[in-house]
Design an enzyme around this catalytic site. Sequence first.
Site, short mmCIF file in Angstrom:
data_model
loop_
_atom_site.label_atom_id
_atom_site.label_comp_id
_atom_site.label_asym_id
_atom_site.label_seq_id
_atom_site.Cartn_x
_atom_site.Cartn_y
_atom_site.Cartn_z
N ASN A 120 -6.47 4.35 2.22
CA ASN A 120 -5.17 3.52 2.22
C ASN A 120 -3.95 4.31 1.70
O ASN A 120 -3.97 4.83 0.74
CB ASN A 120 -5.51 2.64 1.14
N LYS A 123 -5.15 6.57 -1.32
CA LYS A 123 -6.39 5.68 -2.20
C LYS A 123 -7.56 6.16 -1.14
O LYS A 123 -7.35 5.95 0.03
CB LYS A 123 -6.11 4.46 -2.62
N LEU A 142 4.03 -4.62 -7.02
CA LEU A 142 4.85 -3.52 -7.54
C LEU A 142 4.09 -2.42 -7.51
O LEU A 142 3.53 -1.81 -8.43
CB LEU A 142 5.30 -3.91 -8.83
N GLY A 143 4.44 -1.58 -6.53
CA GLY A 143 3.45 -0.23 -6.50
C GLY A 143 4.48 0.89 -6.79
O GLY A 143 5.57 0.87 -7.00
N GLY A 174 5.09 3.35 -5.11
CA GLY A 174 6.17 3.64 -3.92
C GLY A 174 6.83 2.34 -3.34
O GLY A 174 8.03 2.40 -3.69
N ARG A 203 13.08 3.66 -1.13
CA ARG A 203 13.77 2.97 -0.23
C ARG A 203 14.85 2.00 -0.80
O ARG A 203 14.69 1.54 -2.01
CB ARG A 203 12.69 2.11 0.45
N ASP A 262 9.92 7.56 -9.64
CA ASP A 262 9.08 6.72 -10.14
C ASP A 262 9.60 6.10 -11.43
O ASP A 262 10.08 6.48 -12.40
CB ASP A 262 7.78 7.74 -10.71
N ARG A 293 8.17 4.61 -13.84
CA ARG A 293 7.89 4.96 -15.29
C ARG A 293 8.42 6.08 -15.99
O ARG A 293 8.79 6.23 -16.90
CB ARG A 293 6.39 5.33 -15.12
N ILE A 319 2.44 -0.53 -10.72
CA ILE A 319 3.51 -0.89 -11.59
C ILE A 319 3.13 -2.20 -12.10
O ILE A 319 3.15 -2.37 -13.51
CB ILE A 319 5.01 -0.66 -11.15
#
Lengths: 352, 403
Positions: B7, B14, B205-206, B208, B238, B280, B282, B328
């Site tokens: 993935n 992943k 909410l990834g 990326g 993006r 990121d 985070r 996220i």
Amino acid sequence: MENLIVFIPESFFIKYFVYEIGWNNLTSEKELSEKSGPEHKLLISGKVKFRSPGSKKDNIISLVKNYNPKFAAIRVLYGGKKFNKEVVCDNLTIEKLEKLVAQSPLDIPAVIRLIKLIKEISPNIEIKLFFETAFFASLPDYEQVYALDKSLLKMDIRRYGYHGLIHKAVYDKIKNENPEVRKIISICLDPVPEIAAVIDGKPIMTSSGATPVEGIPGDTTCGELDPGILILIEEKKKYGAETLNEIITRQSGLSAIAGKQITISDVFKDEKDNKKAAKIFKYKILLQCGSAIAAMDGFDALAFSGRYVDAAHYFADWLIPELKRIAVKEFFPKIFYFNDSVEKVIANEYLN
Amino acid sequence: MNILVFNCGSSSLKYKMISMPEGKELFGGEVQRIASKTAKPSEIIHEAEGTKEIFVEDIKSHLEAFSEVMNIIEKKGYNKPDIFAHRLVKGSNQIGKDALLDEASFSFLEDLKELAPIHNPPIIEVIKACKENYPEVPQAVVLDTSFHLTIPDYAYMYALPQNLCKELGIRKFGFHGISHQYVSEEASKYLNIPLEKFNAISCHLGSGGASLCAIKGGKSIDNTMGFSPLQGLVMSTRCGNLDPSVLLKMLAYEEGDFSKVNKILNKKSGVLGLSGISSDIRDIIKAKEKDKKSAATLEIYLWRIKKYLGSYLTVLGKVDAIIFTDTIGETVPLIRELVCRNMDFFGIEIDEMKNRNVEKYPSEISSIESKIKIVVVKTNEELSIAKRACTLLENESVLVETN
């Protein structure tokens, strides 16, 4: 009697409206659902070709000479960061405007030519400029900023609204008669429509973007678009920026959906024949209203305005229950229809 | 049958070996921060039988990530998979739905790259590497866009000249469909609401990409992503929504170089473009107290989510749940808290204690008074992909032209 002339530069023409000033009626109050505002008498209106540098000046010269206005008002679409309220025009103003040409290459040069011509014909006329973007100067950063590299944002790429004069007039009118109203969803139904969320007179969200093209589809403007689409079209068709701009501003919108030249008003007058365009428009309005509600955490009033305010009567009965059903508590938002045109709003503002 | 699922995210890979039909995960892991400008280096987190190992590597591409993963698998002596299954972000007329890949379909793969320029190229590289190194192992692709085929025309159409749309296949496709479908099914089971009556907003909410999906009766009715995964929310690199005229302005600025503009919008914008320090969110949260740009970036990121949330709440009318998922959405309580703050009009109220102490998935984090349930669901796109690949094998489906 004294006259005021209002100029509204549009895509191909400049519209003009000559008013005989009705000083005594400035405070007249009417229901918002009726024609409102001071009762200046409209003497004459029309439009002249004056967009390109080679356009003839005769019409404007004879107009100014014949009606000898004491005041002139010009609607300016874009004022950027330099103009956050209306200004009386002087030489410094023209210098400032010249610096905005890159941001608004069609509108600003025509405005500058018009100012110079009026001053040439009659140097004593007081000229005031009314900027559509001024109302949105205070838009919060988190709403106005695009998620682009900071170096690009220096080019003054930011979100504005482009019907600021109407939104402000709507707010003033509602506030004057309903002081308890704080949160307004203001829906301006013009050829390029726009929604603004306004709290206590300040806009907090707008459906438009860096230009009026973003947001809700208009008569011929595309509205919200995946940026990847233009990249794909260019890769496949090699149209170039100018043609792409023509496509998104003049060949798209509800007309493109309906497959014929059509206005928002037409769509709702004959919704059965324009089902798809009507559905898309209503859906986009609903999405933007939802964003406005989230932005304000609710709303007290819904106001319709703009050239096609009549269209609101066709879909308001659908929209209002849609918006009411999401509230956790039953509530009764106030509904307003604001009929004044932008030239009338400008006339009122000028003389107030 | 053992299925090795790959993935590819925009900055992650992943992988999971899943034994089917029981759906048992034999091992799995994630290569994080591939070639991305973040505070931390890339790393491979490998998990098997409850044990987690972390390998810190400098991984510059998805292809390199694939090689590293296969090295780990071989070193640990695991059996070869019976089939590889891949998430394909966006298909084409030739590969328009889940499919087993045959010789003919490999020739169409190159055409898919431009349809999702961040995601499809690495996926296709991984598919090709599988073919080159393990030619005897069959491969399947499962499409992210399938779940969104139920989006109605008034939501998927763009108001552009319709002949152009038809010719170039321009419409909203929507993305993250595998995840939105999986978490909405899990949430409906968890909340004990039949799927066909379940209305929800799934917030994927990834680290990326990110998107919200409006789900009515278990079906997708809108997604914040559009024709490409560029539209919608502010993502790691993006831009999300952008005035089309701005794109033309950028084009003029870059002297007509569309590929440069494309690269800016896809790889240099979003959280990275705004903050200038990291892609990121985070990292941005950690930096926000001392760095004004980071604080502003976080505000913009959240504001866009809130506006879409409001849109979808309004469109759906009755909403059973708001679902948070992916890296996220699952692991950053502050994002969930701030997204749900000041949403009293809709009756949304988060329980801050529950939110901060999510220990298992799914978990409900709404307060008792909240009219809409807020749940955190761990997405498992790989299990969903494995199930769908298994179905393909069972049906012995072959590539079909969907024109």
